[in-house]
Scaffold this motif. Structure first.
Motif, short mmCIF file in Angstrom:
data_model
loop_
_atom_site.label_atom_id
_atom_site.label_comp_id
_atom_site.label_asym_id
_atom_site.label_seq_id
_atom_site.Cartn_x
_atom_site.Cartn_y
_atom_site.Cartn_z
N LEU A 18 -7.81 0.77 3.56
CA LEU A 18 -8.98 1.32 3.75
C LEU A 18 -9.14 0.22 4.82
N ARG A 19 -9.73 0.23 5.55
CA ARG A 19 -10.23 -0.52 6.74
C ARG A 19 -11.93 -0.55 6.60
N LEU A 20 -12.44 -1.62 6.66
CA LEU A 20 -13.38 -2.12 6.59
C LEU A 20 -13.34 -2.82 7.85
N SER A 21 -15.53 -2.80 7.91
CA SER A 21 -15.18 -3.06 9.53
C SER A 21 -16.75 -3.79 9.20
N ASN A 74 -14.02 -9.01 20.09
CA ASN A 74 -15.05 -9.09 20.63
C ASN A 74 -16.36 -9.07 21.39
N ALA A 75 -15.29 -7.72 21.62
CA ALA A 75 -15.72 -7.13 23.55
C ALA A 75 -16.78 -6.05 22.47
N LYS A 76 -16.91 -6.02 21.51
CA LYS A 76 -17.86 -4.49 20.39
C LYS A 76 -17.66 -5.93 19.26
N ASN A 77 -17.89 -7.25 19.28
CA ASN A 77 -18.93 -8.29 17.98
C ASN A 77 -18.50 -7.31 16.54
N THR A 78 -17.08 -6.80 16.54
CA THR A 78 -16.46 -6.48 15.29
C THR A 78 -14.99 -7.29 14.81
N VAL A 79 -15.70 -7.90 13.64
CA VAL A 79 -14.17 -7.84 12.91
C VAL A 79 -13.57 -6.83 11.21
N TYR A 80 -12.49 -6.66 11.55
CA TYR A 80 -12.10 -5.80 10.55
C TYR A 80 -11.12 -6.11 9.88
N LEU A 81 -10.63 -4.85 8.73
CA LEU A 81 -10.35 -6.01 6.94
C LEU A 81 -9.31 -4.11 6.92
N GLN A 82 -7.75 -4.21 7.19
CA GLN A 82 -7.09 -3.45 7.09
C GLN A 82 -6.67 -4.08 5.68
N MET A 83 -6.73 -3.22 4.87
CA MET A 83 -6.04 -3.32 3.52
C MET A 83 -5.07 -2.04 3.32
N ASP A 84 -3.97 -2.06 2.85
CA ASP A 84 -3.02 -1.60 2.46
C ASP A 84 -2.16 -2.17 1.11
N SER A 85 -1.72 -0.58 0.71
CA SER A 85 -1.12 -1.35 -0.98
C SER A 85 -1.91 -2.01 -2.17
N LEU A 86 -3.16 -0.91 -1.84
CA LEU A 86 -4.08 -1.36 -2.89
C LEU A 86 -3.82 -1.37 -4.17
N LYS A 87 -4.97 -2.17 -4.93
CA LYS A 87 -4.31 -2.83 -6.15
C LYS A 87 -5.81 -1.94 -7.25
N PRO A 88 -6.03 -1.65 -8.35
CA PRO A 88 -6.48 -2.13 -8.76
C PRO A 88 -7.46 -3.64 -8.95
N GLU A 89 -6.59 -4.45 -8.92
CA GLU A 89 -7.22 -5.83 -8.82
C GLU A 89 -7.43 -6.22 -8.05
N ASP A 90 -7.82 -5.14 -6.85
CA ASP A 90 -8.78 -5.49 -5.32
C ASP A 90 -10.05 -5.10 -5.66
#
Length: 126
Positions: A18-21, A74-90
């Motif tokens: 998933l990718r969070l923005s 910074n041009a889009k005022n956005t920070v991302y969190l790319q989450m790979d190999s996700l686990k149930p504990e995430d």
């Protein structure tokens, strides 16, 4: 007053991605350090990843090192969190947070952040 709006959460199977923005409302975003926190039911809020205003320094919790990547535009005022190999504990509600001041180092404690988003749910099924 900085407003932060997270998006990108959802339900995913273990091993998926998933990718969070997090979109910020203010131009001061470019001088703000950012962090992604998460809170699971019955647990304390914990820092997942953080990034300085320039993107030159990042921090990751041991539990996500090598699986998650924080970045910013910074041009889009956005920070991302790319989450790979996700686990149930995430599984948790994920929050983004901001602190102004242009610090050259990341902040690792929740009390150091001044502004918070409303959170987005991430659920990882086994």
């Amino acid at each position: 007053q900085v407003q932060l709006v997270e998006s990108g959460g959802g339900l995913v199977q273990a091993g998926g991605s998933l990718r969070l923005s997090c979109a910020a409302s203010e131009r001061t975003f470019s001088s703000s350090n950012m962090g992604w926190f998460r809170q699971a039911p019955g647990k304390e809020r914990e820092l997942v990843a953080a990034i300085t205003w320039s993107g030159g320094s990042t921090y990751y919790a041991d539990s996500v090192q090598g699986r998650f990547t924080i970045s910013r535009d910074n041009a889009k005022n956005t920070v991302y969190l790319q989450m790979d190999s996700l686990k149930p504990e995430d599984t948790a509600v994920y929050y983004c947070a901001a602190v102004g001041g242009g610090y050259p180092y990341t902040q690792t404690r929740a009390y150091e952040y001044h502004y918070w988003g409303q959170g987005t749910q991430v659920t990882v099924s086994s």
